[in-house]
Scaffold this motif. Structure first.
Motif, PDB file in Angstrom:
ATOM      1  N   GLU A 149       0.832  -1.205   0.000  1.00 26.13           N
ATOM      2  CA  GLU A 149       0.000   0.000   0.000  1.00 26.13           C
ATOM      3  C   GLU A 149       0.867   1.255   0.000  1.00 26.13           C
ATOM      4  N   THR A 181      -4.243  -8.027  -5.296  1.00 25.48           N
ATOM      5  CA  THR A 181      -3.743  -7.264  -4.147  1.00 25.48           C
ATOM      6  C   THR A 181      -3.899  -5.770  -4.414  1.00 25.48           C
ATOM      7  N   SER A 183      -6.109  -4.362  -6.386  1.00 27.56           N
ATOM      8  CA  SER A 183      -7.545  -4.065  -6.299  1.00 27.56           C
ATOM      9  C   SER A 183      -7.975  -3.912  -4.843  1.00 27.56           C
ATOM     10  N   ARG A 184      -7.489  -4.796  -3.980  1.00 28.24           N
ATOM     11  CA  ARG A 184      -7.825  -4.738  -2.553  1.00 28.24           C
ATOM     12  C   ARG A 184      -7.281  -3.444  -1.927  1.00 28.24           C
ATOM     13  N   ILE A 185      -6.044  -3.073  -2.294  1.00 28.99           N
ATOM     14  CA  ILE A 185      -5.450  -1.834  -1.774  1.00 28.99           C
ATOM     15  C   ILE A 185      -6.291  -0.634  -2.191  1.00 28.99           C
ATOM     16  N   LYS A 186      -6.666  -0.586  -3.455  1.00 33.64           N
ATOM     17  CA  LYS A 186      -7.472   0.536  -3.951  1.00 33.64           C
ATOM     18  C   LYS A 186      -8.821   0.598  -3.255  1.00 33.64           C
ATOM     19  N   LYS A 187      -9.441  -0.561  -3.034  1.00 30.94           N
ATOM     20  CA  LYS A 187     -10.725  -0.622  -2.341  1.00 30.94           C
ATOM     21  C   LYS A 187     -10.571  -0.109  -0.907  1.00 30.94           C
ATOM     22  N   ASN A 188      -9.508  -0.549  -0.210  1.00 29.88           N
ATOM     23  CA  ASN A 188      -9.268  -0.104   1.172  1.00 29.88           C
ATOM     24  C   ASN A 188      -9.026   1.410   1.233  1.00 29.88           C
ATOM     25  N   LEU A 189      -8.275   1.936   0.256  1.00 32.33           N
ATOM     26  CA  LEU A 189      -8.011   3.375   0.236  1.00 32.33           C
ATOM     27  C   LEU A 189      -9.304   4.164   0.001  1.00 32.33           C
ATOM     28  N   SER A 191     -12.338   3.234   0.874  1.00 34.35           N
ATOM     29  CA  SER A 191     -13.153   3.182   2.101  1.00 34.35           C
ATOM     30  C   SER A 191     -12.571   4.082   3.194  1.00 34.35           C
ATOM     31  N   LYS A 192     -11.253   4.245   3.229  1.00 36.34           N
ATOM     32  CA  LYS A 192     -10.621   5.141   4.207  1.00 36.34           C
ATOM     33  C   LYS A 192     -10.936   6.596   3.909  1.00 36.34           C
ATOM     34  N   ASN A 193     -11.078   6.933   2.642  1.00 34.24           N
ATOM     35  CA  ASN A 193     -11.296   8.323   2.214  1.00 34.24           C
ATOM     36  C   ASN A 193     -12.764   8.724   2.219  1.00 34.24           C
TER      37      ASN A 193
END
Length: 194
Positions: A149, A181, A183-189, A191-193
């Motif tokens: 990330e 991985t 795609s998962r990082i982008k999804k997590n970012l 949701s954080k934003n």
């Protein structure tokens, strides 16, 4: 095309009009279509390539058939399999076009003649090599010390055009991670934003 090169050179060193006339004579133009190879692994790399327009990638293919991205080159970048170019040994990298591209080619003999005929070009290339070495060291340290990330966020900060122009699977390969991985990082970012 040559004016893109002159602009890039003049970011590092000063050129006279006479220098520009001489420099232009050392380069030959080449166009590549999207997905067309410039160099394939095993060939001898005969040119340094300046990207005047478009986007290319340098990569090799692992034993299991997976691609390992080394460098992306867009307008203002130089690409080559430098070891092959300098030593005449077979290339270990493939270079192909991600977008239709316009290039300026500089052969090994013309490279030598150019740096002898126009000494400021020797300085220009030395600056490029120093910058390239620093960039590669930073990338290596980032790979060793940062999470996937963190590497992705650094990439977005340093080269935002990559996210806009380069397919996600190639960005994942460049980062040394699986596309899933990324795609998962982008999804997590995302949701954080929120």
């Amino acid at each position: 095309m040559i004016n893109v090169l002159f602009s890039h050179i003049e970011e590092k060193v000063s050129l006279s009009n006479e220098d520009k006339v001489l420099i232009a004579g050392f380069f030959s133009p080449k166009k590549l279509r999207k997905r067309q190879y410039l160099l394939q692994e095993g060939e001898i790399c005969k040119n340094l390539v300046f990207v005047a327009k478009g986007l290319l990638r340098t990569y090799n293919i692992g034993e299991k058939g997976s691609e390992h991205m080394s460098i992306f080159g867009w307008e203002g970048w130089w690409l080559s399999d430098f070891n092959s170019f300098l030593t005449g040994q077979p290339a270990v990298f493939n270079i192909d076009a991600i977008e239709d591209s316009e290039l300026l080619m500089l052969s090994r003999n013309d490279y030598e003649a150019l740096t002898l005929a126009i000494p400021v070009m020797d300085r220009y290339f030395r600056i490029l090599y120093q910058n390239s070495l620093v960039t590669k060291e930073r990338r290596l340290m980032s790979t060793i010390t940062h999470s996937a990330e963190e590497r992705y966020l650094q990439l977005l900060e340093s080269s935002p055009q990559m996210a806009e122009r380069i397919p996600q699977n190639l960005i994942a390969s460049y980062l040394g991670i699986a596309p899933e991985t990324l795609s998962r990082i982008k999804k997590n970012l995302l949701s954080k934003n929120r």
